[in-house]
Design an enzyme around this catalytic site. Structure first.
Site, PDB file in Angstrom:
ATOM      1  N   TYR A   1     -17.891   4.483 -82.250  1.00 25.46           N
ATOM      2  CA  TYR A   1     -18.863   3.891 -81.329  1.00 25.46           C
ATOM      3  C   TYR A   1     -19.279   4.919 -80.277  1.00 25.46           C
ATOM      4  CZ  TYR A   1     -17.685  -0.911 -82.818  1.00 25.46           C
ATOM      5  OH  TYR A   1     -17.502  -2.066 -83.530  1.00 25.46           O
TER       6      TYR A   1
ATOM      7  N   TYR B   1     -12.689   1.705 -88.881  1.00 25.65           N
ATOM      8  CA  TYR B   1     -12.061   2.539 -87.847  1.00 25.65           C
ATOM      9  C   TYR B   1     -10.666   2.022 -87.520  1.00 25.65           C
ATOM     10  CZ  TYR B   1     -13.910  -1.102 -84.652  1.00 25.65           C
ATOM     11  OH  TYR B   1     -14.217  -2.281 -84.025  1.00 25.65           O
TER      12      TYR B   1
ATOM     13  N   ARG C   1      -9.921  -1.634 -88.871  1.00 24.06           N
ATOM     14  CA  ARG C   1     -10.895  -2.725 -88.943  1.00 24.06           C
ATOM     15  C   ARG C   1     -11.771  -2.569 -90.179  1.00 24.06           C
ATOM     16  NH1 ARG C   1     -13.014  -5.907 -85.622  1.00 24.06           N
ATOM     17  NH2 ARG C   1     -12.648  -7.242 -87.408  1.00 24.06           N
TER      18      ARG C   1
ATOM     19  N   HIS D   1     -17.857  -3.717 -90.014  1.00 22.54           N
ATOM     20  CA  HIS D   1     -18.424  -4.948 -89.450  1.00 22.54           C
ATOM     21  C   HIS D   1     -19.552  -4.621 -88.484  1.00 22.54           C
ATOM     22  CE1 HIS D   1     -15.346  -3.578 -86.605  1.00 22.54           C
ATOM     23  NE2 HIS D   1     -16.123  -4.083 -85.671  1.00 22.54           N
TER      24      HIS D   1
ATOM     25  N   HIS E   1     -21.206  -6.385 -84.989  1.00 23.82           N
ATOM     26  CA  HIS E   1     -21.072  -7.422 -83.951  1.00 23.82           C
ATOM     27  C   HIS E   1     -22.436  -8.076 -83.725  1.00 23.82           C
ATOM     28  CE1 HIS E   1     -17.023  -6.151 -82.562  1.00 23.82           C
ATOM     29  NE2 HIS E   1     -17.415  -4.966 -82.984  1.00 23.82           N
TER      30      HIS E   1
HETATM   31 FE   LIG Z   1     -16.081  -3.382 -83.669  1.00 23.24          FE
END
Ligand SMILES: [Fe+2]
Length: 240
Positions: free
Chosen positions: A112, A151, A161, A164, A166
């Site tokens: 991110y 990640y 994770r 995905h 959000h």
């Molecule tokens: Fe996330």
């Protein structure tokens, strides 16, 4: 610890909590500290709760829905280009027109753009990882983006994770506010993920998008469909 959840009643039906993750989900470590210790306090559905917020078309930039373009500095973002589209529906299955969706996601490497994200994976100078759009008159939305990478997240040993995106939606009222995550079909990390598995069985499957060859554009981008129901028995589950 059991948490008793009260819900408002009135113009909107009560939330079906069999459809949503509990506040406390011990395998998802951060819920142990943040989940409420006491029963929630029911609120009346006053006008301020049942109305707004309302967002107009003029508050959006024309590139807001295209994450392959809205963060460009000197070239194309790296990764698998994809289209995500679907419909936003109310608890009666009616389309919700002109409502705001916001998304945010990791880049193709699972990183991110955020100072707290120190995962040892490259940032992409041409990918910001956030976008927004309004549904059309039929409740349909559409984003163009890059498929996010998995990640690590430190919840437990070797925790990763699943890929995905959000989603945040407002809907016509504060009572239709929904924050959730969309997943991808066939992801081998799904059965291992405490956030996904914190959603009740039978409901968590609603968070997995469908690959669509009809949405897929030849020689351009793969297509995924993800419908979102804001409330009711078929409601899209909230994130844990
Ligand atoms: Fe996330």
């Amino acid at each position: 610890m059991d948490t008793v959840v009260h819900e408002t009643e009135g113009d909107f039906g009560p939330r079906d909590w069999a459809q949503h993750p509990p506040y406390l989900s011990p395998l998802y470590k951060s819920t142990v500290l943040r989940s409420p210790r006491k029963p929630l306090i029911p609120m009346k559905q006053g006008l301020s709760v049942r109305s707004g917020p309302v967002f107009g078309q003029d508050s959006l930039d024309p590139l807001d829905h295209d994450l392959t373009k809205n963060g460009r500095v000197n070239g194309e973002p790296i990764g698998e280009r994809m289209i995500v589209t679907g419909r936003v529906l109310d608890e009666s299955g009616r389309p919700v027109p002109h409502t705001l969706l916001e998304i945010w996601q990791a880049n193709a490497c699972g990183r991110y753009v955020h100072r707290w994200d120190q995962h040892d994976a490259p940032l992409d100078p041409n990918f910001f990882g956030a976008g927004r759009c309004l549904t059309d008159a039929e409740g349909r939305y559409r984003f163009t983006t890059i498929k996010p990478g998995a990640y690590p997240w430190g919840n437990h040993h070797n925790a990763w994770r699943p890929a995905h995106i959000h989603f945040s939606l407002f809907g016509p009222s504060f009572l239709t506010r929904l924050v959730t995550q969309m997943y991808f079909p066939g992801d081998p990390l799904l059965p291992l993920d405490p956030i996904y598995n914190g959603v009740p069985e039978g409901a968590r499957e609603l968070l997995v998008s469908r690959f669509s060859i009809d949405v897929t554009e030849p020689v351009w981008a793969l297509g995924y469909e993800f419908d979102i129901v804001l409330r009711g028995r078929q409601a899209t589950p909230m994130e844990g």
